[in-house]
Motif scaffolding. Structure first.
Motif, PDB file in Angstrom:
ATOM      1  N   CYS A   1      -0.732  -5.408   4.299  1.00 48.44           N
ATOM      2  CA  CYS A   1       0.151  -5.664   3.161  1.00 48.44           C
ATOM      3  C   CYS A   1       1.542  -6.008   3.684  1.00 48.44           C
ATOM      4  O   CYS A   1       1.841  -5.805   4.865  1.00 48.44           O
TER       5      CYS A   1
ATOM      6  N   CYS B   1       0.830  -1.208   0.000  1.00 41.80           N
ATOM      7  CA  CYS B   1       0.000   0.000   0.000  1.00 41.80           C
ATOM      8  C   CYS B   1       0.866   1.261   0.000  1.00 41.80           C
ATOM      9  O   CYS B   1       2.039   1.215   0.335  1.00 41.80           O
TER      10      CYS B   1
ATOM     11  N   CYS C   1      -3.441   0.500   4.241  1.00 44.89           N
ATOM     12  CA  CYS C   1      -4.162  -0.589   4.904  1.00 44.89           C
ATOM     13  C   CYS C   1      -5.048  -0.018   6.006  1.00 44.89           C
ATOM     14  O   CYS C   1      -4.676   0.943   6.676  1.00 44.89           O
TER      15      CYS C   1
ATOM     16  N   CYS D   1       3.401  -3.078   5.593  1.00 44.40           N
ATOM     17  CA  CYS D   1       2.824  -2.728   6.897  1.00 44.40           C
ATOM     18  C   CYS D   1       3.114  -3.824   7.930  1.00 44.40           C
ATOM     19  O   CYS D   1       3.341  -3.523   9.102  1.00 44.40           O
TER      20      CYS D   1
END
Ligand SMILES: [Zn+2]
Length: 721
Positions: free
Chosen positions: A417, A129, A410, A420
């Motif tokens: 993701c 992301c 996210c 993250c």
């Protein structure tokens, strides 16, 4: 070694022959381009896609430590926020001098900078992301031909909700066109224009022009007395015609707090009306009048108030924030120089009231605005509201609407993701449902980069850097592409176009051999509040740092190792990246794994062991690349994101100068020989580009074959061939 002060004279004739030798027209590369994102969605329940992050209290994956070496390949500067000096002398006032970051008394690379640098690459490579993303609504200039369509109005907050009071004066409301006869709002002559309009210049002897001149003469303007913007009050007015025969308007001759005090002074043809004073300052060059908003009590051409819905209110607040951000530098400059913000300074207009008043960022009720209406005059609806009659207008869509939802930050701790899960995540939502997890601590920890003895070499002289410009995402043919992913050549693509998409992640290119001192040192070595000086800039130097990781799958370790080494391409670190600073190479020197089981079972061993390079390459890096190929359908190095990274982070494939777009600068007046304007003047290039029948878009990063031309303000391309 010191930077030679030979840039004192940027236009010195000694440089002419070198530039003249170049074959063909002058071309350059933009200092940034974009890395495309992948079209396929991240898989779910996959450790290179979205899945729940592992708990921190159990060891179920690999835990260990990576030791790396960083080598500076172009000048490197990371500032120390604790050691900033500001100059106070007259022309240099506000100029800041920064020192290189230090740790334990030596130059060092802060852990947070290293972490940010690696996360950016990790995110890009794993199709994660966009964690750092400002989702806002941008604005554009409203078509001035539609300005008469805007209806003066007042925002009101009542027990039943937000309302908009339509203040149409004595005219009938018309939708999709201007009023038939007199303008909606009355005029208050206040200023002689900085640049008078065509009629005033062309017909100085016209009867009505003379009246105009008398009314704007100093001392003759309408007295505001103690009245301020937004104040409810009374006005004496008379119906008048503008020198331009088609404009009729109510001309305010006096203001007062009560009807009684004004009525005794009434002359023939004059009336007294209650209303609101709307002051925005002399904010554009042709401006001569402020406005008085009112409504004829007998007017039944449209409802008095209509509802003002939340999206319209939010959009207005976003627009005001956008205005304030755009003008922040100007406001600060004026206050610093002791100049008024609300009045013209020489030929420079005043700043609009709402540009510098913080309290205007939020609607409270009582604001005077202009409304763009839809529907019919009996049943109008608000499309948008704006603070001035020739406004900027917010796009309907925000930047985030042009980014596919799968790439938005996210928002659920249960399915994050890869970036993250490894670097950590904080929920961006303002209001969280009760009991919902709002953060996840990452599983990597970076150390500061410490200098390798004997490698550090710094410039002796502090360097006044060239002016860095702020991002300009409203230059749509640089920031957006069409639905098919190709640059737009019509110049018409904008944020509200359904076809438009964001290009991807912005990356500042590696300058390599094309690095030029002329580009990073401020022209004439000037020091003022527009640039900053960097002291202790590294010419070269090596540092080591470690990355400790915990509970990672082997593909995740592979992705991390790949993001560190980056195929030997350059990372971009620290300050002044658009000027070519901060290209560094990272080399993994050692990978160690800690086996916690072993450590607890056998108290006499540490549980740490070093993994040989061939093993970590094979087991981790290759397995990461193989999985990526399975997931996204192409060899890893052939994926669009990886190809674009390669194009931007390796030696430029075409040997062109690298700088922001600029107009040409003619060395000899009216001569043929020109070079990019040493003062920058980026704005002129973009104005010129807009005027071309086919504006030049930024090419895709991996398709930059010929570079960009210098453009004059009128759109002409400079060519020296
Ligand atoms: Zn994420």
């Amino acid at each position: 070694m010191a930077v030679e002060q030979n840039t004192q004279n940027q236009v010195s004739t000694s440089e002419e022959p070198k530039t003249k030798e170049r074959k063909g027209p002058y071309r350059f590369l933009n200092p940034y381009n974009f890395v495309r994102y992948l079209e396929r969605e991240r898989p779910t329940d996959h450790n290179l896609g979205n899945c729940p992050p592992p708990p921190h209290d159990r060891y179920i994956g690999l835990t260990g430590r990576i030791t790396c070496r960083v080598d500076a390949k172009t000048p490197l500067f990371i500032s120390d926020s604790h050691a900033v000096r500001e100059l106070k002398d007259k022309e240099k006032e506000g100029h800041k001098i920064y020192r290189f970051f230090e740790y334990e008394g030596q130059p060092a690379l802060p852990a947070s900078s290293l972490r940010g640098m690696i996360r950016a690459i990790f995110e890009t490579a794993t199709n994660s992301c966009f964690a750092v993303f400002t989702n806002k609504r941008l604005s554009y200039h409203f078509d001035s031909r539609q300005a008469p369509w805007l209806v003066p109005a007042r925002v009101e907050k009542s027990a039943s909700g937000w309302l908009l009071r339509l203040l149409t004066g004595t005219a009938d409301l018309r939708i999709g066109t201007g009023p038939r006869d007199e303008q909606y709002a009355a005029w208050l002559f206040r200023y002689w224009p900085i640049k008078p309009s065509g009629t005033l210049v062309k017909e100085p002897q016209n009867r009505r022009t003379r009246l105009f001149k008398v009314r704007t003469k100093a001392g003759m303007e309408v007295k505001l007395r103690d009245l301020t913007h937004g104040k409810e009050c009374f006005a004496i007015m008379q119906l008048t015609e503008h020198p331009h025969p088609r404009i009729k308007f109510w001309d305010v001759v006096a203001l007062g707090n009560s009807r009684d005090e004004l009525e005794s002074n009434l002359r023939d043809g004059q009336v007294v009306k209650p209303g609101w004073l709307c002051l925005t300052n002399q904010n554009i060059e042709p401006k001569h009048s402020e406005r008085f908003f009112f409504r004829d009590q007998e007017d039944d051409s449209c409802p008095e108030t209509i509802s003002l819905d939340e999206p319209v209110r939010r959009a207005y607040e976003g627009l005001i924030s956008d205005y304030q951000e755009r003008h922040r530098d100007k406001v600060q400059n004026r206050s610093r120089q002791g100049q008024p913000i609300d009045k013209r300074v020489g030929d420079e207009p005043a700043l609009s009231r709402f540009v510098y008043r913080d309290e205007e960022r939020q609607l409270k009720g009582g604001e005077l605005v202009y409304a763009f209406l839809n529907g019919t005059s009996n049943n109008p609806q608000v499309e948008f509201i704006v603070p001035v009659s020739v406004p900027r207008v917010g796009y309907k869509r925000s930047i985030g609407d042009l980014l596919p939802p799968r790439l938005h930050r996210c928002n659920d701790a249960q399915t994050l993701c890869p970036a993250c899960r490894i670097f950590g995540w904080v929920s961006g939502e303002e209001k969280q449902a009760q009991g919902k997890q709002t953060a996840y601590a990452g599983r990597v920890r970076f150390s500061h980069g410490k200098p390798v003895a004997g490698t550090i070499e710094a410039f002796e002289t502090p360097i006044p850097l060239a002016i860095l410009s702020s991002p300009k995402p409203t230059t749509t043919n640089f920031y957006l592409v069409r639905g098919d992913g190709q640059p737009d050549r019509t110049g018409k693509l904008n944020y509200d176009d359904n076809q438009a998409r964001l290009r991807g992640r912005k990356v500042y290119r590696h300058h390599g051999q094309m690095l030029s001192e002329q580009e990073y040192v401020r022209s004439g070595w000037r020091e003022d509040d527009q640039n900053r000086t960097a002291s202790g800039v590294l010419k070269s130097g090596a540092f080591t740092f470690t990355v400790e990781f915990e509970n990672l799958a082997k593909e995740e370790v592979g992705a991390l190792l790949w993001a560190l080494e980056l195929e030997g391409w350059h990372h971009r670190l620290g300050f002044a990246k658009p000027l070519g600073f901060g290209s560094v190479l990272v080399k993994v020197e050692k990978v160690e794994i800690c086996d916690p089981g072993e450590r607890y079972a056998m108290l006499d061993t540490s549980g740490w062991r070093t993994i040989t390079e061939s093993v970590w390459r094979e087991r981790c890096v290759i397995s990461f690349k193989t999985k990526m190929k399975e997931l996204y359908g192409k060899d890893f190095l052939e994926l669009e994101n990886v190809k674009d990274l390669q194009a931007l982070l390796t030696e430029p494939s075409i040997g062109l100068p690298i700088h922001y777009p600029r107009p040409p600068y003619y060395v000899e007046p009216h001569g043929d020989f020109a070079k990019p304007n040493p003062e920058g003047m980026q704005f002129e290039w973009f104005v010129g580009n807009k005027r071309r029948p086919e504006p030049i878009p930024l090419p895709l990063a991996s398709k930059e074959e010929i570079g960009l031309p210098l453009l004059e303000k009128n759109g002409n391309e400079y060519s020296d061939s």
